[in-house]
Design an enzyme around this catalytic site. Structure first.
Site, PDB file in Angstrom:
ATOM      1  N   GLY A  44       3.638  -5.712   1.158  1.00  0.00           N
ATOM      2  CA  GLY A  44       3.899  -6.110  -0.136  1.00  0.00           C
ATOM      3  C   GLY A  44       5.190  -5.545  -0.811  1.00  0.00           C
ATOM      4  O   GLY A  44       5.783  -6.190  -1.726  1.00  0.00           O
ATOM      5  N   ASP A 103      -2.301   1.455  -7.100  1.00  0.00           N
ATOM      6  CA  ASP A 103      -3.631   1.218  -7.663  1.00  0.00           C
ATOM      7  C   ASP A 103      -4.631   2.286  -7.814  1.00  0.00           C
ATOM      8  O   ASP A 103      -4.520   3.058  -8.480  1.00  0.00           O
ATOM      9  CB  ASP A 103      -4.150  -0.205  -7.076  1.00  0.00           C
ATOM     10  CG  ASP A 103      -5.275  -1.254  -7.658  1.00  0.00           C
ATOM     11  OD1 ASP A 103      -5.339  -1.173  -8.921  1.00  0.00           O
ATOM     12  OD2 ASP A 103      -5.854  -1.558  -6.973  1.00  0.00           O
ATOM     13  N   VAL A 153      -1.646  -8.699 -10.500  1.00  0.00           N
ATOM     14  CA  VAL A 153      -0.487  -9.618 -10.453  1.00  0.00           C
ATOM     15  C   VAL A 153       0.022  -9.858  -9.052  1.00  0.00           C
ATOM     16  O   VAL A 153      -0.348  -9.371  -7.924  1.00  0.00           O
ATOM     17  CB  VAL A 153       0.823  -8.562 -10.850  1.00  0.00           C
ATOM     18  CG1 VAL A 153       0.336  -8.225 -12.292  1.00  0.00           C
ATOM     19  CG2 VAL A 153       0.715  -7.311 -10.121  1.00  0.00           C
ATOM     20  N   ARG A 165       3.699 -14.401  -2.302  1.00  0.00           N
ATOM     21  CA  ARG A 165       4.715 -13.203  -2.171  1.00  0.00           C
ATOM     22  C   ARG A 165       6.037 -13.728  -2.346  1.00  0.00           C
ATOM     23  O   ARG A 165       7.126 -13.035  -2.468  1.00  0.00           O
ATOM     24  CB  ARG A 165       4.594 -13.006  -0.646  1.00  0.00           C
ATOM     25  CG  ARG A 165       3.325 -12.110  -0.331  1.00  0.00           C
ATOM     26  CD  ARG A 165       3.572 -11.419   1.155  1.00  0.00           C
ATOM     27  NE  ARG A 165       2.415 -10.946   1.765  1.00  0.00           N
ATOM     28  CZ  ARG A 165       1.678  -9.782   1.501  1.00  0.00           C
ATOM     29  NH1 ARG A 165       2.147  -9.066   0.625  1.00  0.00           N
ATOM     30  NH2 ARG A 165       0.428  -9.706   1.886  1.00  0.00           N
TER      31      ARG A 165
HETATM   32  P1  IMP Z   1      -4.480   1.143  -3.435  1.00  0.00           P
HETATM   33  O1  IMP Z   1      -4.710   1.697  -2.337  1.00  0.00           O
HETATM   34  O2  IMP Z   1      -5.689   0.816  -4.345  1.00  0.00           O
HETATM   35  O3  IMP Z   1      -3.768   2.167  -4.411  1.00  0.00           O
HETATM   36  O4  IMP Z   1      -3.817  -0.130  -3.355  1.00  0.00           O
HETATM   37  C1  IMP Z   1      -2.591  -0.428  -3.093  1.00  0.00           C
HETATM   38  C2  IMP Z   1      -2.455  -1.476  -2.465  1.00  0.00           C
HETATM   39  O5  IMP Z   1      -3.305  -2.911  -3.004  1.00  0.00           O
HETATM   40  C3  IMP Z   1      -0.958  -2.427  -2.709  1.00  0.00           C
HETATM   41  O6  IMP Z   1      -0.201  -1.937  -1.534  1.00  0.00           O
HETATM   42  C4  IMP Z   1      -1.311  -3.771  -2.607  1.00  0.00           C
HETATM   43  O7  IMP Z   1      -1.086  -4.297  -1.621  1.00  0.00           O
HETATM   44  C5  IMP Z   1      -2.761  -4.000  -3.114  1.00  0.00           C
HETATM   45  N1  IMP Z   1      -2.896  -4.349  -4.847  1.00  0.00           N
HETATM   46  C6  IMP Z   1      -3.238  -3.408  -5.756  1.00  0.00           C
HETATM   47  N2  IMP Z   1      -3.226  -4.115  -6.817  1.00  0.00           N
HETATM   48  C7  IMP Z   1      -2.554  -5.283  -6.422  1.00  0.00           C
HETATM   49  C8  IMP Z   1      -2.395  -6.326  -7.521  1.00  0.00           C
HETATM   50  O8  IMP Z   1      -2.390  -6.412  -8.763  1.00  0.00           O
HETATM   51  N3  IMP Z   1      -1.705  -7.362  -6.871  1.00  0.00           N
HETATM   52  C9  IMP Z   1      -1.457  -7.467  -5.408  1.00  0.00           C
HETATM   53  N4  IMP Z   1      -1.817  -6.427  -4.467  1.00  0.00           N
HETATM   54  C10 IMP Z   1      -2.455  -5.623  -5.254  1.00  0.00           C
HETATM   55 MG    MG Z   2      -1.524  -6.700  -0.594  1.00  0.00          MG
END
Ligand code: IMP
Ligand code: MG
Length: 181
Positions: A44, A103, A153, A165
């Protein structure tokens, strides 16, 4: 066309460019006299990373790490898997981890622990986007581009099911695309 799946644009190319330059200026200031190693968390952050390094003026090096935590859904599984590790040891280095979006905090809190165990001189986090409402694991972020509401998003490196992407802006996906209303 990918564009048809976008409900609305959240950040335009121009807005992203301006904010990335501001973050880079802050990094230049904070790392003056140092030589940070920027670690891009794939996949990402590849677009953000590419734009960010080109606005940074202190000498820096780059490395890449790939993790997966989501599968193909829009909700974190809570499981973080190292898909590709760094190419070099990080002991004694000033590390700046570059992420696309923070996130739940699962991915970064896990990664941080893993990288800290390798004894870098310092470690900081830089994320382009932050969804503070969604946090379940606390993570300290030193550089954050934009705080956003709890919406899924895509674009500027961020995907849904590995697509979108390549959009040059960040947009909110129509919920109908992932089976919502
Ligand atoms: P976390 O471990 O829940 O903090 O998630 C982080 C990862 O989730 C990011 O590196 C993204 O790959 C993915 N992610 C979280 N929210 C989104 C979003 O709204 N769009 C796309 N990818 C997301
Ligand atoms: Mg992702």
């Amino acid at each position: 066309m990918l564009e048809h799946d976008i409900d609305h644009v959240l950040f335009s190319e121009e807005q992203l460019k301006t904010r990335v330059a501001e973050i880079a200026a802050q990094i230049d200031k904070d790392y003056e006299g140092k030589e940070p190693l920027l670690i891009s968390i794939l996949r990402g952050s590849f677009v953000f990373m590419a734009d960010l390094v080109r606005q940074i003026h202190v000498p820096c090096t780059v490395d890449f790490m790939a993790v997966s935590s989501y599968g193909s859904g829009t909700v974190s599984s809570g499981q973080v898997k190292i898909v590709k590790d760094l190419s070099e040891p990080i002991e004694g280095k000033d590390i700046l981890v570059v992420e696309d979006i923070l996130d739940s905090g699962n991915t970064l809190s896990y990664l941080l622990k893993l990288l800290e165990a390798r004894h870098p001189a310092s470690i900081r986090l830089c994320t382009l986007l932050d969804k503070p409402e969604r946090r379940t694991k606390p993570v300290a972020v030193q550089y954050s581009g934009f705080s956003i509401p709890d919406e899924f998003v895509v674009g500027y490196g961020l995907d849904y099911d590995e697509k979108y992407r390549n959009l040059p802006y960040i947009g909110v996906l129509k919920p109908s695309v992932y089976g919502g209303k």
